[in-house]
Structure formats: C-alpha cells, structure tokens
Write an enzyme that holds these catalytic residues in place. Structure first.
Site, PDB file in Angstrom:
ATOM      1  N   ARG A  69       0.952   6.591 -14.262  1.00 32.95           N
ATOM      2  CA  ARG A  69       1.823   6.006 -14.957  1.00 32.95           C
ATOM      3  C   ARG A  69       1.487   6.850 -16.416  1.00 32.95           C
ATOM      4  NH1 ARG A  69       4.089   4.357 -11.145  1.00 32.95           N
ATOM      5  NH2 ARG A  69       4.889   2.469 -10.629  1.00 32.95           N
ATOM      6  N   LYS A 119       7.251  13.215  -2.005  1.00 36.01           N
ATOM      7  CA  LYS A 119       6.690  12.161  -1.162  1.00 36.01           C
ATOM      8  C   LYS A 119       7.924  11.392  -0.308  1.00 36.01           C
ATOM      9  CE  LYS A 119       5.238   8.220  -2.433  1.00 36.01           C
ATOM     10  NZ  LYS A 119       6.060   7.116  -1.856  1.00 36.01           N
ATOM     11  N   ASP A 159      11.307   7.788  -4.069  1.00 39.44           N
ATOM     12  CA  ASP A 159      11.607   6.182  -4.093  1.00 39.44           C
ATOM     13  C   ASP A 159      12.867   5.928  -4.182  1.00 39.44           C
ATOM     14  OD1 ASP A 159       8.739   6.202  -2.899  1.00 39.44           O
ATOM     15  OD2 ASP A 159       7.809   5.343  -4.757  1.00 39.44           O
ATOM     16  N   LYS A 189       2.035   5.681   6.697  1.00 38.77           N
ATOM     17  CA  LYS A 189       0.917   4.718   6.796  1.00 38.77           C
ATOM     18  C   LYS A 189       0.741   4.339   8.220  1.00 38.77           C
ATOM     19  CE  LYS A 189       1.113   3.139   1.989  1.00 38.77           C
ATOM     20  NZ  LYS A 189       2.366   3.972   1.548  1.00 38.77           N
ATOM     21  N   LEU A 190       0.316   5.194   8.969  1.00 39.71           N
ATOM     22  CA  LEU A 190       0.584   4.722  10.426  1.00 39.71           C
ATOM     23  C   LEU A 190      -0.836   3.956  11.010  1.00 39.71           C
ATOM     24  CD1 LEU A 190       1.361   8.398  12.253  1.00 39.71           C
ATOM     25  CD2 LEU A 190       2.956   6.606  11.527  1.00 39.71           C
ATOM     26  N   ARG A 241       8.728   6.447 -10.095  1.00 36.41           N
ATOM     27  CA  ARG A 241       9.677   5.885 -10.978  1.00 36.41           C
ATOM     28  C   ARG A 241       9.601   6.632 -12.418  1.00 36.41           C
ATOM     29  NH1 ARG A 241       8.553  -0.252  -9.725  1.00 36.41           N
ATOM     30  NH2 ARG A 241       6.991   0.524  -8.485  1.00 36.41           N
ATOM     31  N   GLN A 283       2.397  -1.953  -9.751  1.00 40.33           N
ATOM     32  CA  GLN A 283       1.237  -1.552  -9.378  1.00 40.33           C
ATOM     33  C   GLN A 283      -0.005  -2.165 -10.091  1.00 40.33           C
ATOM     34  OE1 GLN A 283       0.608   0.981  -7.371  1.00 40.33           O
ATOM     35  NE2 GLN A 283       2.784   1.808  -7.121  1.00 40.33           N
ATOM     36  N   ASP A 340      -1.610   1.815  14.797  1.00 34.90           N
ATOM     37  CA  ASP A 340      -1.220   1.392  15.974  1.00 34.90           C
ATOM     38  C   ASP A 340      -2.651   1.779  16.849  1.00 34.90           C
ATOM     39  OD1 ASP A 340       0.222   0.676  18.358  1.00 34.90           O
ATOM     40  OD2 ASP A 340       1.963   0.929  17.099  1.00 34.90           O
ATOM     41  N   ILE A 341      -2.398   1.605  18.389  1.00 35.20           N
ATOM     42  CA  ILE A 341      -3.334   2.084  19.227  1.00 35.20           C
ATOM     43  C   ILE A 341      -3.352   3.496  19.504  1.00 35.20           C
ATOM     44  CG2 ILE A 341      -2.797  -0.061  20.826  1.00 35.20           C
ATOM     45  CD1 ILE A 341      -1.264   1.625  22.584  1.00 35.20           C
TER      46      ILE A 341
END
Length: 230
Positions: free
Chosen positions: A177, A34, A12, A63-64, A207, A186, A66-67
């Site tokens: 954490r 990730k 991230d 995080k898809l 992090r 979070q 859609d149709i």
C-alpha cells in the site's frame, strides 16, 4: 530487473469489462497482471490466455491445494495456458507434485505461506501453534526443499525469508500500500519502497491502482517509488 518487471497489478475486479478497462488504461506501463478467483470464474481464464498472447505476463493466483495427482493434473493444464506464475499453498506433498508436473516449463510456482490478511489471532483460531512469522519461515524452508520457484509472503517477513531461500528464488509480496492509502482487509502491509528494500522481487498492488481515479497515474507513482528504492 526494472520496476516494470517487478510490479504486478492485481485485477481484483468483478467482471471482464472492468478488467479490460483497467488493462486498457494502464497500456504499456504495466507488464504483469494477477488474476485470482473472482475474475477467473467470470471468464478471466480465457482473458488470461489472451493477455499472455499479447505479451503480458500473468500471475494466476489459484492457491491450489489438493491430493498430489489432482494438483499435478491442474498444473499440467496451466502450463499449456502460457502463464508466468502460479500459486499453491505451501504444503510439501502438493508442492513436490506441482514441481514435477511443471518440470521443463517456464511456469514459476509460488508457495503461499500465510495470507497477509491473517495475524496471530487468526492462526490460533484456525488451530495453528505458530505465530505468522514462524510459520512463514517454516513454509519457506519447505518450499525451498520442494524445488519451488518462489514464495509469497508479506513484506514484514520478506527480509527473513530472503535469507532462507537465497537470492535466486522469486519473493512475491502482496499487501503493498502506498503511504497514506487505506489498508482494506490487509493486516501486514508495507509501502512499495519498503517492500523492495526488504528483498521482495515482485510486488502485488491491486486496489490502490485499479480503484484509482487515474490508474495509469497511480501505477506510475508506484513504479517511480520502486525505481528509487532499487
């Protein structure tokens, strides 16, 4: 699986230079990374391909949702990239389309239940009638029925989710954490040891590792805590 097989470091970070710096610092200690929106849209998709070619496992956190046809087309192309994991929101039609598109591949599809940054107040504001725990369990059941490879949920729900999905599906837990560290944004968090004991198969840590003065030392401490809990 050892702790090294279970720990996923979240890249991230805002750019490729930072990502490359983290990966270089961690060396062979870390197998899984990730990559989410932030890095993906800064050249991270090609970086993900390169890491996979170098033997790393990549969890593509897109995080898809859609149709059906759009989700299926996206998954088909992600399969070609050699990724190990992919997230999509745990909506039944989207999950079924993704499962069909990934059939025969090694891509593990993960259903995102409820974001670990959300609590009951957030869900009510978004129009949901369920508290986080209830919604997570409902979506876990739907993911199981859809044939998904795993679930993403907080460690707070991991034990209950494991009872629903059984021992074989992946259970990936963000919001991890180490004791005494800042929770950041979070709201539903646990320590690495608590996550393992709750039944999580993989833990995502960002992090506390990527922002540490010594990322490798931070990662090794977390790996040791996980190993002790296995």
């Amino acid at each position: 699986m050892t702790a090294r097989d279970r720990l996923i470091v979240g890249l991230d970070v805002p750019n490729l230079q930072e990502a490359e710096k983290v990966v270089s610092a961690l060396g062979d200690d870390i197998l899984y990374y990730k990559i989410g929106y932030q890095l993906a849209f800064a050249g991270g998709l090609e970086f993900a391909r390169d890491l996979a070619k170098d033997g790393k496992k990549i969890f593509l956190d897109m995080k898809l949702l859609d149709i059906d046809n759009t989700v299926a087309s996206g998954v088909e192309n992600i399969v070609k990239m050699g990724m190990s994991m992919l997230t999509l929101h745990a909506y039944p039609k989207a999950m079924k389309a993704a499962v069909a598109a990934a059939k025969g591949s090694d891509l593990c599809l993960l259903g995102v239940t409820v974001l670990t940054s959300m609590d009951e107040e957030d869900l009510i504001a978004a129009g949901y009638e369920y508290d986080p725990h209830t919604l997570v369990l409902r979506r876990a059941e739907q993911a199981l029925l859809a044939g998904m490879g795993g679930i993403v949920c907080s460690a707070e729900e991991a034990s209950a989710v494991r009872k629903i999905i059984g021992p074989d599906m992946a259970l990936v837990t963000p919001g991890i954490r180490p004791a005494g560290s800042d929770k950041g944004d979070q709201k539903r968090v646990m320590t690495p040891a608590e996550g393992i004991r709750a039944g999580s198969s993989h833990l995502v840590v960002a992090r506390p590792i990527v922002k540490a003065a010594d990322p490798r030392e931070a990662a090794r401490a977390i790996l040791a805590e996980m190993d002790a809990a296995l």
